[in-house]
Write a protein that holds these residues in place. Structure first.
Motif, PDB file in Angstrom:
ATOM      1  N   GLU A 163       0.586  -1.131  -0.075  1.00 30.94           N
ATOM      2  CA  GLU A 163       0.283   0.163   0.468  1.00 30.94           C
ATOM      3  C   GLU A 163       0.527   1.250  -0.098  1.00 30.94           C
ATOM      4  OE1 GLU A 163      -2.589  -0.925   3.696  1.00 30.94           O
ATOM      5  OE2 GLU A 163      -4.115  -2.251   2.708  1.00 30.94           O
TER       6      GLU A 163
ATOM      7  N   THR B 154      -2.783  -2.081 -10.583  1.00 29.13           N
ATOM      8  CA  THR B 154      -2.185  -0.425  -9.041  1.00 29.13           C
ATOM      9  C   THR B 154      -2.587  -0.947  -7.271  1.00 29.13           C
ATOM     10  OG1 THR B 154      -5.276  -0.819  -9.197  1.00 29.13           O
ATOM     11  CG2 THR B 154      -4.127   0.529 -11.338  1.00 29.13           C
TER      12      THR B 154
ATOM     13  N   LYS C  86      -4.134  -1.317  -5.543  1.00 28.50           N
ATOM     14  CA  LYS C  86      -5.450  -1.885  -5.490  1.00 28.50           C
ATOM     15  C   LYS C  86      -5.690  -3.024  -5.956  1.00 28.50           C
ATOM     16  CE  LYS C  86     -10.771  -2.463  -5.609  1.00 28.50           C
ATOM     17  NZ  LYS C  86     -12.282  -0.945  -6.266  1.00 28.50           N
ATOM     18  N   GLU C  87      -5.006  -3.653  -7.243  1.00 29.42           N
ATOM     19  CA  GLU C  87      -5.232  -4.897  -7.437  1.00 29.42           C
ATOM     20  C   GLU C  87      -3.835  -6.070  -6.785  1.00 29.42           C
ATOM     21  OE1 GLU C  87      -6.397  -3.916 -12.505  1.00 29.42           O
ATOM     22  OE2 GLU C  87      -4.569  -2.701 -11.717  1.00 29.42           O
TER      23      GLU C  87
END
Length: 93
Positions: A40, A55, A57-58
């Motif tokens: 993150e 990303t 998130k991915e």
């Protein structure tokens, strides 16, 4: 039975230079959260190679999925700028 101790390391792309330990824990949950936090923050990248520049998130979704089904070797191969290992309490290197 000796307690399992997980160690999370920060390293370069090739995992060859001295890699400082950034987390030591006996909790698999804390280890998993520590790796997710590093992803993150952008300190580590997680990718299976199926998509260029996934990303965050991915990356987190891939990591969470893989954690349940993949081996430590596969996870470490997909993790850039870090890896994890474990030892048992009292085990000599």
């Amino acid at each position: 039975m000796p307690k399992q101790i997980f160690i999370l390391y920060s390293c370069d792309d090739w995992k060859t230079k001295p890699c400082p330990a950034i987390m030591v824990t006996t909790s698999e949950t804390k280890l998993r959260k520590g790796i997710r936090t590093c992803i993150e923050k952008g300190d580590m990248v997680y990718s299976d190679g199926s998509k260029e520049n996934p990303t965050i998130k991915e990356q987190i979704a891939m990591f969470n999925r893989d954690w349940k089904v993949e081996t430590r070797t596969v996870i470490n191969d997909r993790l850039t700028y870090g890896f994890y290992d474990y030892k048992y309490d009292g085990e000599l290197s």
